[in-house]
Scaffold this motif. Structure first.
Motif, mmCIF file in Angstrom:
data_model
loop_
_atom_site.group_PDB
_atom_site.id
_atom_site.type_symbol
_atom_site.label_atom_id
_atom_site.label_comp_id
_atom_site.label_asym_id
_atom_site.label_seq_id
_atom_site.Cartn_x
_atom_site.Cartn_y
_atom_site.Cartn_z
ATOM 1 N N GLY A 239 0.843 -1.183 0.000
ATOM 2 C CA GLY A 239 0.000 0.000 0.000
ATOM 3 C C GLY A 239 0.879 1.234 0.000
ATOM 4 O O GLY A 239 2.088 1.161 -0.218
ATOM 5 N N TYR A 240 0.298 2.388 0.262
ATOM 6 C CA TYR A 240 1.072 3.620 0.322
ATOM 7 C C TYR A 240 1.885 3.630 1.614
ATOM 8 O O TYR A 240 1.336 3.730 2.707
ATOM 9 N N GLY A 241 3.202 3.495 1.474
ATOM 10 C CA GLY A 241 4.086 3.544 2.629
ATOM 11 C C GLY A 241 3.975 2.355 3.551
ATOM 12 O O GLY A 241 4.347 2.436 4.721
ATOM 13 N N SER A 242 3.496 1.219 3.052
ATOM 14 C CA SER A 242 3.389 0.033 3.891
ATOM 15 C C SER A 242 3.410 -1.220 3.024
ATOM 16 O O SER A 242 2.984 -1.197 1.870
ATOM 17 N N GLY A 243 3.921 -2.305 3.595
ATOM 18 C CA GLY A 243 3.946 -3.582 2.908
ATOM 19 C C GLY A 243 3.277 -4.636 3.758
ATOM 20 O O GLY A 243 3.253 -4.539 4.987
ATOM 21 N N HIS A 244 2.716 -5.660 3.103
ATOM 22 C CA HIS A 244 1.935 -6.652 3.826
ATOM 23 C C HIS A 244 2.318 -8.064 3.382
ATOM 24 O O HIS A 244 1.661 -8.651 2.512
#
Length: 282
Positions: free
Chosen positions: A225-230
């Motif tokens: 996502g925006y500024g995040s990883g999952h």
């Protein structure tokens, strides 16, 4: 400003690299200026790297290893240094890339970072924020060194046809990027397929994702996502995305037809345009 006498080698991989570079240089009896002249860099750059104010590059590390007879120590360290400069939320993903035996990625809007050219990566990273752009670009490109390992992962990338037409960085950058993808055409460990517009609704409508496979560990799915990883090792998620990827590959053009489409788009959309006098204007 960091003072070299106060540099703590345990503070970070970058500090450790600078500490080791200084130690090797002093053991060789060279000043920063003298080492810079040998390496064809400035003494100022050597000093900045020694004080952890500038990132070393793989090329710098190779030259320094040869000049200082380190046995390749700095070149081995530089991967760790560059990886440590990635955003904190992405560092785990870089570790997954480095350990994976297989990487399968579906991309809806852009070329995956492992296959980006310098110019393309610079254009992507420079959107809204051009601070430290050269260093951030170098850090992204350093991830691609996993493809140069003695046993690199098998990389498979399916991209939406729209990626070919999204003019990132301008026409010249796109020509270079598509040429880079085509350079892997006869490399069986790196494969690129294009999902054509004619595929219509497809199994990847929810967005981009990447599957990491390992020799012994369970597979992992990664979404961003925006500024995040999952990352997720949930078996149901992995099973679902693996099935989706199989369907995406089946719906995509063959490797040969994908390469032909990339060549056609390069020529028709990004080829040199001619002015009224016949001179190229692109």
């Amino acid at each position: 400003m960091t003072h070299i006498n106060a540099l703590d080698p345990g503070a970070s991989p970058l500090d450790y690299y600078g500490y080791e570079l200084r130690r090797y240089r002093e053991a060789a009896g060279l000043t920063q200026k003298q080492l810079g002249e040998i390496l064809n860099y400035t003494g100022s750059l050597v000093g900045q790297i020694e004080t952890a104010r500038k990132l070393p590059t793989p090329e710098f590390s190779q030259r320094a290893d040869a000049a200082l007879e380190t046995g390749g120590q700095l070149y081995r360290l530089v991967d760790l240094v560059l990886r440590s400069q990635l955003p904190a939320w992405f560092q785990q993903v870089a570790e997954l890339e480095a350990r994976a035996t297989g990487i399968s990625t579906f991309q809806t809007h852009a070329i995956h970072g492992l296959l980006q050219t310098r110019e393309y990566a610079r254009a992507v990273l420079g959107v809204l924020d051009d601070t430290d752009l050269e260093d951030r670009t170098a850090v992204r490109l350093a991830r691609q060194r996993i493809l140069e390992k003695e046993q690199p992962p098998v990389l498979w990338m399916v991209i939406s046809e729209s990626v070919l037409y999204q003019e990132v960085g301008g026409r010249e950058t796109m020509r270079g990027q598509l040429a880079h993808l085509l350079s892997f055409e006869r490399t069986p460990l790196v494969n690129v397929q294009v999902l054509p517009f004619s595929a219509g609704a497809h199994a990847g409508m929810q967005g981009s994702f990447t599957l990491f496979r390992f020799e012994r560990d369970p597979s992992i799915v990664y979404t961003e996502g925006y500024g995040s990883g999952h990352p997720s090792a949930n078996p149901d998620t992995v099973k679902d995305c693996s099935l989706r990827y199989d369907h995406l590959q089946a719906a995509a053009l063959s490797l040969r037809d994908s390469a032909e489409l990339m060549r056609r788009v390069t020529e028709e959309r990004y080829g040199e345009q001619r002015g009224s006098g016949g001179d190229p204007v692109a």
